[in-house]
Design a protein around this motif. Structure first.
Motif, mmCIF file in Angstrom:
data_model
loop_
_atom_site.group_PDB
_atom_site.id
_atom_site.type_symbol
_atom_site.label_atom_id
_atom_site.label_comp_id
_atom_site.label_asym_id
_atom_site.label_seq_id
_atom_site.Cartn_x
_atom_site.Cartn_y
_atom_site.Cartn_z
ATOM 1 N N GLY A 1 2.420 -23.406 -28.709
ATOM 2 C CA GLY A 1 3.770 -24.106 -28.911
ATOM 3 C C GLY A 1 4.846 -23.102 -29.261
ATOM 4 N N ILE A 2 4.496 -21.770 -29.451
ATOM 5 C CA ILE A 2 5.731 -20.819 -29.968
ATOM 6 C C ILE A 2 6.664 -20.843 -28.829
ATOM 7 C CG2 ILE A 2 4.535 -19.204 -28.732
ATOM 8 C CD1 ILE A 2 5.314 -17.292 -31.290
ATOM 9 N N SER A 3 8.119 -20.616 -29.116
ATOM 10 C CA SER A 3 8.979 -20.544 -28.132
ATOM 11 C C SER A 3 8.771 -18.835 -27.652
ATOM 12 C CB SER A 3 10.227 -20.411 -28.870
ATOM 13 O OG SER A 3 10.734 -19.502 -29.800
ATOM 14 N N ALA A 4 9.726 -18.871 -26.464
ATOM 15 C CA ALA A 4 9.526 -17.683 -25.650
ATOM 16 C C ALA A 4 10.268 -16.402 -26.483
ATOM 17 C CB ALA A 4 10.400 -17.864 -24.235
ATOM 18 N N ALA A 5 11.311 -16.736 -27.230
ATOM 19 C CA ALA A 5 11.816 -15.779 -28.187
ATOM 20 C C ALA A 5 11.051 -15.320 -29.265
ATOM 21 C CB ALA A 5 13.471 -16.425 -28.685
ATOM 22 N N ALA A 6 10.484 -16.117 -29.979
ATOM 23 C CA ALA A 6 9.324 -15.839 -30.954
ATOM 24 C C ALA A 6 8.359 -14.915 -30.390
ATOM 25 C CB ALA A 6 9.003 -17.052 -31.664
ATOM 26 N N LEU A 7 7.811 -15.257 -29.236
ATOM 27 C CA LEU A 7 6.621 -14.656 -28.613
ATOM 28 C C LEU A 7 6.969 -13.286 -28.205
ATOM 29 C CD1 LEU A 7 3.788 -14.851 -27.423
ATOM 30 C CD2 LEU A 7 4.629 -15.701 -25.377
ATOM 31 N N ALA A 8 8.560 -12.921 -27.598
ATOM 32 C CA ALA A 8 9.136 -11.839 -27.322
ATOM 33 C C ALA A 8 9.050 -10.930 -28.538
ATOM 34 C CB ALA A 8 10.703 -11.870 -26.868
ATOM 35 N N GLU B 1 1.540 -23.500 -19.819
ATOM 36 C CA GLU B 1 2.367 -24.593 -19.715
ATOM 37 C C GLU B 1 3.446 -24.577 -20.545
ATOM 38 O OE1 GLU B 1 -0.077 -28.303 -19.982
ATOM 39 O OE2 GLU B 1 -0.231 -28.119 -21.904
ATOM 40 N N ARG B 2 4.579 -24.947 -20.070
ATOM 41 C CA ARG B 2 5.609 -24.933 -20.879
ATOM 42 C C ARG B 2 6.569 -26.256 -20.978
ATOM 43 N NH1 ARG B 2 9.432 -20.218 -19.929
ATOM 44 N NH2 ARG B 2 9.988 -19.952 -22.012
ATOM 45 N N THR B 3 6.823 -26.902 -22.127
ATOM 46 C CA THR B 3 7.106 -28.442 -22.156
ATOM 47 C C THR B 3 8.200 -28.286 -23.262
ATOM 48 O OG1 THR B 3 5.352 -28.778 -23.577
ATOM 49 C CG2 THR B 3 4.862 -29.423 -21.498
ATOM 50 N N VAL C 1 14.685 -26.102 -26.169
ATOM 51 C CA VAL C 1 13.556 -25.102 -26.364
ATOM 52 C C VAL C 1 12.107 -25.502 -25.777
ATOM 53 C CG1 VAL C 1 11.979 -24.165 -28.557
ATOM 54 C CG2 VAL C 1 14.642 -24.500 -28.878
ATOM 55 N N LEU C 2 11.786 -24.552 -24.972
ATOM 56 C CA LEU C 2 10.285 -24.867 -24.483
ATOM 57 C C LEU C 2 9.283 -24.367 -25.290
ATOM 58 C CD1 LEU C 2 11.182 -23.848 -20.842
ATOM 59 C CD2 LEU C 2 10.951 -26.142 -21.921
#
Length: 146
Positions: free
Chosen positions: A50-57, A81-83, A91-92
């Motif tokens: 469920g982490i966001s793309a920004a946090a994952l980056a 999957e992104r929801t 926020v995805l």
């Protein structure tokens, strides 16, 4: 002539070690169909669903645009999957799919073999020392950043 020979530059030695590690991981991850960046994203997603793309980056040490490219490629392969987030629709949330978990397990077994082989080159004390010394490098360099 430079003011410091390359052989005395710790940064050069750290970079060579990083390049060797990335080249080895690239080779062992190829049969799993993943790049090192894709593997890193899947690894962190498996621990942080469920982490966001920004946090994952941030976790992967890449820029948000780079992570968006990585995630698009993983999504195109149906590995993630992104929801939309329940409350923050812009926020995805990103999660592994069942196929993503299968690919991740295969890739992780391959990457762990590399990590174990690397760790086996050192005694327990040497590994602890190396980890501590690299941590000091990171701490100093993060303070020195403009």
């Amino acid at each position: 002539m430079t003011s410091m020979p390359a052989s005395e530059r710790l940064g050069s030695h750290i970079k060579r070690a990083e390049q060797a590690l990335n080249a080895t991981k690239t080779a062992v991850l190829r049969p799993a169909g993943l790049t090192v960046a894709q593997y890193a994203a899947l690894l962190h997603l498996s621990d942080n669903p469920g982490i966001s793309a920004a946090a994952l980056a941030r976790l992967c040490g890449v820029t948000p645009p780079t992570m968006n490219t990585v995630l698009k490629n993983l999504q195109d392969r149906a590995l993630i999957e992104r929801t939309p987030h329940e409350w923050h629709r812009n926020v995805l949330e990103t999660r592994l799919t069942d196929e993503g978990r299968v690919v991740m397990a295969d890739a992780d077994a391959r990457a762990v073999r590399v990590e174990r082989a690397l760790a086996a080159e050192f005694t327990d004390e040497e590994r602890e020392t190396l980890t501590r010394l690299l941590g000091r490098c990171v701490g100093l360099l993060e303070k020195e950043r403009p």
